[in-house]
Design a protein around this motif. Structure first.
Motif, short mmCIF file in Angstrom:
data_model
loop_
_atom_site.label_atom_id
_atom_site.label_comp_id
_atom_site.label_asym_id
_atom_site.label_seq_id
_atom_site.Cartn_x
_atom_site.Cartn_y
_atom_site.Cartn_z
N UNK A 206 0.88 -1.17 0.00
CA UNK A 206 0.00 0.00 0.00
C UNK A 206 0.92 1.23 0.00
N UNK A 207 0.88 2.01 -1.04
CA UNK A 207 1.84 3.10 -1.20
C UNK A 207 1.45 4.34 -0.39
N UNK A 208 2.49 4.97 0.18
CA UNK A 208 2.37 6.28 0.83
C UNK A 208 1.21 6.33 1.83
N UNK A 209 1.21 5.42 2.80
CA UNK A 209 0.07 5.36 3.71
C UNK A 209 0.53 4.74 5.03
N UNK A 210 0.39 5.49 6.13
CA UNK A 210 0.76 4.99 7.45
C UNK A 210 -0.42 4.37 8.18
N UNK A 211 -1.61 4.43 7.56
CA UNK A 211 -2.79 3.75 8.10
C UNK A 211 -3.42 2.92 6.98
N UNK A 238 6.66 -4.18 6.80
CA UNK A 238 7.86 -3.67 6.13
C UNK A 238 7.50 -2.54 5.18
N UNK A 239 8.47 -1.64 5.03
CA UNK A 239 8.36 -0.51 4.10
C UNK A 239 9.05 -0.92 2.80
N UNK A 240 8.27 -1.02 1.75
CA UNK A 240 8.81 -1.48 0.47
C UNK A 240 9.75 -0.44 -0.13
N UNK A 241 10.90 -0.92 -0.62
CA UNK A 241 11.85 -0.09 -1.35
C UNK A 241 12.17 -0.76 -2.68
N UNK A 242 12.32 0.03 -3.70
CA UNK A 242 12.52 -0.52 -5.05
C UNK A 242 13.82 -1.29 -5.18
N UNK A 243 14.81 -1.00 -4.31
CA UNK A 243 16.09 -1.70 -4.40
C UNK A 243 16.11 -3.00 -3.61
N UNK A 244 14.97 -3.38 -3.05
CA UNK A 244 14.88 -4.65 -2.34
C UNK A 244 15.23 -4.61 -0.87
N UNK A 245 15.74 -3.49 -0.39
CA UNK A 245 16.13 -3.37 1.03
C UNK A 245 14.95 -2.85 1.84
N UNK A 246 13.94 -3.67 2.01
CA UNK A 246 12.71 -3.27 2.67
C UNK A 246 12.96 -3.03 4.16
N UNK A 247 12.52 -1.88 4.65
CA UNK A 247 12.81 -1.46 6.03
C UNK A 247 11.78 -2.02 7.01
N UNK A 248 12.27 -2.35 8.21
CA UNK A 248 11.41 -2.86 9.27
C UNK A 248 10.55 -1.73 9.84
N UNK A 249 9.23 -1.97 9.96
CA UNK A 249 8.32 -1.01 10.55
C UNK A 249 7.70 -1.55 11.84
N UNK A 250 8.12 -2.75 12.26
CA UNK A 250 7.58 -3.34 13.47
C UNK A 250 6.87 -4.65 13.20
N UNK A 251 6.35 -5.27 14.27
CA UNK A 251 5.67 -6.54 14.12
C UNK A 251 4.67 -6.74 15.25
N UNK A 252 3.79 -7.73 15.08
CA UNK A 252 2.91 -8.15 16.16
C UNK A 252 2.73 -9.66 16.06
N UNK A 253 2.35 -10.27 17.20
CA UNK A 253 2.20 -11.72 17.29
C UNK A 253 0.72 -12.08 17.30
N UNK A 254 0.36 -13.14 16.56
CA UNK A 254 -1.03 -13.56 16.53
C UNK A 254 -1.09 -15.04 16.14
N UNK A 255 -2.25 -15.51 15.73
CA UNK A 255 -2.44 -16.89 15.26
C UNK A 255 -3.66 -16.90 14.36
N UNK A 256 -3.85 -17.97 13.61
CA UNK A 256 -5.05 -18.07 12.79
C UNK A 256 -6.31 -18.08 13.65
N UNK A 257 -6.22 -18.65 14.84
CA UNK A 257 -7.37 -18.65 15.75
C UNK A 257 -7.75 -17.22 16.12
N UNK A 258 -6.77 -16.38 16.47
CA UNK A 258 -7.05 -14.99 16.83
C UNK A 258 -7.54 -14.20 15.62
N UNK A 259 -6.99 -14.51 14.45
CA UNK A 259 -7.40 -13.78 13.25
C UNK A 259 -8.81 -14.13 12.81
#
Length: 581
Positions: A206-211, A238-259
C-alpha cells in the motif's frame, strides 16, 4: 497398500459408485506406497548470495532436485524475488520421504534474467534423511561458491480450512523521512520448533500510507500454519523499497485462531516500543475449500481423451527401436505411457469408454489429418480397447507431419464445454503422448489459454530422446501461459513429463504418479473459481447417521472471490506474492 483400499471400500457398504470412487481415489496416492513414507513440506531461505547483476541486486529463485537413477530430477521451484541477496521464499515444495531410502537432494539458486539466460548463484546438496533427523528439522548449508542456504522440513498436514480476514494499520512507523510516507506490506511468518520463523506469505504493497487497509486475505491453514490454528504467527510490517532493502516497521504476534475472531487488535512493536496498531476490519470467517476426494465422493466423473502423435519423426514403425514399433514381448514407450496413465485414470471413469484421436498422419491414403479418430469414431472400451485401437491403427495410416496440437486441444475444450453447459458433473483430462516439440507452439498456447476457463486438464508425455525444452514452456509451473494477444490463462492446466526421466524399476507406476500429480489441484482450482461445491454422494445401503465417520456431505461456507482476495494457499492461481516484491 491394496488391503487399505479394500477395507475402506467395505466399511462404506455396498454402494458401487461410492465404493469405487473412494477405494480407487486411494490408489492414486498408493501407486507406489509399499513402504513407510510421509509427505514433507520444504521451505527455503538464503543469505549472502553473490550478485550477478551490474546495476542492481540479483532476482533469485530456487530449484529443488532429487538424484534418481544417476540423474537429477527437478521436483519444484520457488517464486522469483526481486533485488535481494537474502531471499525468504514463500513457495513451498513437497517431497515424499521414504524412511528406508537414501534420497539425495540438491538446491540450485538462479538469478532470473529477462533474456532467459539465468545465472547460477549457488548450489548445495544434502540428504532428505539428514534434514528430517536434524534438530528442528532445519539445516544451514554453505552454498557453492558463496552464501548460505537455510532449508526446513515439516510433515504436511492436509486440510482445506482457510481463514478470510481483512487487516488495517493505524499510525504506523514512518521510514521515509519528513517528505514522504512509508509503503507498508505485511510479511506473514510462522514459528518453528527452534524459535526461528519462516516466511509463508506476503500482502500487496500500500503506497504512501501509514494507516493502510490491505486487501482481504485468504490464509490457507496448511500453508500458513500446517493445520495448527494456535501456532504462533509473527506479522512483520515492512516498508517497500525498489532496491529490495525493505525497512522494518515493526511486528505483532497472533495466530489463525485470533485472526478468526471479530474485533481483534494488536499493538505494533518497534525496537521494544509500541508504534501504531493493526486491527481486523469487518467480520473474519473460516471456510473449507473441498478437497479432490470430496469432489470424487460427491460424484465427480473424470472423462479421459487420449491423443497420439503419428508424425514421421517417430520413425518407421516396422523398424525395431523406433517409437511406434510393435514388439509382442514388450511395450513400446507409447504403449507403456498410455497404459500406465489410463490404468489410474480409468478408475474414476464410470463407463470406461474413451475417445482416442491421432494427429500428424495420412489416413487411408488421403491427405495429412491433424485430428482423426483412431480405430473409428466409436468410443473404446477400457484400457485394452484403447491399446487394441492403437495397435490396429497402423494398417490404415502413414506417418507424416507436421506436429499440430491445437486441433486436439480445441476438440477437448469443446467436449468439456458441452459437459459444463449441460450441467454434467464431469471434468475432462486430455492425455497426449508425443515425440517432440510442436510446430504450432504459438497457436497451441492460444488454445490452452482459452481452454483454462473450462473443466479441462492437459497431460503431455514426451517420448523418445528429443529436446523437450520448448515443451516445458507449456507447463504453467513457471508462470501462467500468455496468448499472442496478451491474455493470461486463468489457471494452470498443463503438466508435461518426459518419459525418459522414469526408467528403471516400476517405471510405469512412477510415470503415472508424476504425470497425474497436478490433477487434484487443477480440479479443485477450477471448482473453487466457479464456486462449485461437491455434490451429494450415493447414499450407502445402511444407516450411518448424520455425517458418520466423516463421510457425510460437507457444506462449506461460500468461498471468497479470488478477485478481491490475496490467496495464500489456493492451488492453480499463481504465486502468492505481489510481482513487484
Amino acid at each position: 497398500g491394496p488391503r487399505l483400499s479394500l477395507s475402506v471400500a467395505r466399511s462404506l457398504g455396498p454402494s458401487p459408485s461410492l465404493r469405487r470412487r473412494l477405494s480407487l481415489s486411494l490408489n492414486l496416492n498408493l501407486t507406489m506406497d509399499y513402504h513407510a513414507k510421509s509427505e514433507q513440506v520444504l521451505l527455503f531461505s538464503a543469505r549472502g548470495l553473490k550478485n550477478s547483476d551490474t546495476f542492481s541486486k540479483s532476482d533469485p529463485y530456487a530449484v529443488l532436485s532429487l538424484m534418481e537413477l544417476g540423474e537429477w530430477k527437478d521436483l519444484g521451484a520457488t517464486e522469483t524475488l526481486q533485488d535481494t541477496r537474502d531471499p525468504d521464499w514463500v513457495d513451498q515444495v513437497c517431497v515424499t520421504y521414504f524412511f528406508e531410502e537414501e534420497q539425495l537432494l540438491r538446491v540450485q539458486i538462479f538469478d532470473k534474467d529477462e533474456s532467459g539466460n539465468d545465472d547460477v548463484l549457488g548450489s548445495a546438496e544434502f540428504s532428505l534423511g539428514h534434514l528430517i533427523g536434524a534438530v528442528g528439522m532445519g539445516l544451514k548449508l554453505p552454498l557453492s561458491p558463496q552464501g548460505e542456504l537455510i532449508v526446513r522440513a515439516e510433515e504436511k498436514i492436509e486440510t482445506g480450512l482457510h481463514v478470510k480476514v481483512q487487516l488495517q494499520g493505524s499510525k504506523l512507523k514512518n521510514k521515509d523521512g519528513f517528505f514522504g510516507k512509508s509503503d507498508p506490506f505485511l510479511e506473514v511468518t510462522r514459528a518453528n520448533e527452534d524459535g526461528s520463523y519462516s516466511v509463508v506469505g506476503r500482502t500487496p504493497v500500500i503506497e504512501n500510507n501509514l494507516s493502510p487497509v490491505w486487501p482481504q486475505l485468504v490464509l490457507g491453514a496448511q500453508r500458513v500454519s500446517n493445520g495448527d490454528l494456535m501456532r504462533p504467527l509473527r506479522m512483520q510490517i515492512k516498508d517497500w523499497d525498489s532496491n529490495g532493502s525493505h525497512d522494518d516497521m515493526g511486528h505483532f504476534e497472533t495466530s489463525l485462531e485470533e485472526l478468526s475472531v471479530p474485533g481483534g487488535s494488536w499493538p505494533v512493536s518497534y525496537n521494544g516500543k509500541t508504534k501504531g496498531s493493526v486491527s481486523i476490519l469487518g467480520e473474519p470467517s473460516q471456510f473449507t475449500i473441498p478437497t479432490f476426494c470430496d469432489y470424487l465422493r460427491g460424484g465427480l466423473e473424470l472423462n479421459v481423451i487420449v491423443g497420439i502423435d503419428f508424425t514421421a519423426s517417430n520413425g518407421d514403425p516396422s523398424r525395431p527401436g523406433t517409437l511406434h514399433h510393435y514388439d509382442p514381448n514388450s511395450d513400446n514407450q507409447y504403449q507403456e505411457a498410455i497404459r500406465s496413465c489410463l490404468t489410474i485414470l480409468s478408475e474414476y471413469d464410470y463407463d470406461k469408454h474413451y475417445h482416442v484421436y491421432g494427429f500428424g498422419a495420412r489416413v487411408g491414403g488421403g491427405p495429412v489429418q491433424h485430428l482423426f479418430p483412431v480405430g473409428g469414431e466409436e468410443l473404446k472400451d477400457g484400457v485394452d480397447g484403447v491399446m487394441e485401437a492403437y495397435q490396429g491403427a497402423f494398417a490404415d495410416i502413414a506417418l507424416s507431419g507436421p506436429t499440430l496440437l491445437k486441433p486436439l486441444v480445441e476438440f477437448s475444450m469443446n467436449k468439456a464445454k458441452e459437459d459444463r453447459t449441460s450441467g454434467k458433473n464431469a471434468y475432462t483430462i486430455l492425455l497426449v503422448v508425443c515425440d517432440g516439440t510442436l510446430t504450432d507452439m504459438g497457436q497451441s498456447i492460444n488454445a490452452l489459454v482459452e481452454a483454462s476457463r473450462e473443466p479441462l486438464s492437459v497431460v503431455l508425455v514426451g517420448v523418445g530422446n528429443a529436446d523437450f525444452k520448448d515443451m516445458d514452456k507449456l507447463d504453467g509451473d513457471g508462470g501462467m501461459l500468455k496468448s499472442s494477444n496478451g491474455n493470461s490463462a486463468v489457471r494452470d492446466i498443463v503438466q508435461f513429463v518426459p518419459f525418459r526421466d522414469y526408467g528403471g524399476a516400476m517405471a510405469g507406476a512412477r510415470l503415472a504418479k508424476a504425470v497425474l500429480a497436478e490433477i487434484p489441484d487443477q480440479v479443485t482450482a477450477y471448482m473453487f473459481a466457479k464456486g462449485i461445491s461437491p455434490g451429494h454422494p450415493d447414499p450407502p445401503a445402511f444407516e450411518t447417521g448424520d455425517n458418520m465417520a466423516g463421510f457425510g456431505v460437507r457444506e462449506p461456507a461460500a468461498p471468497p472471490s479470488y478477485e478481491d482476495s490475496v490467496a495464500f494457499n489456493l492451488p492453480g492461481f499463481g504465486p502468492p506474492i505481489p510481482p513487484d516484491l
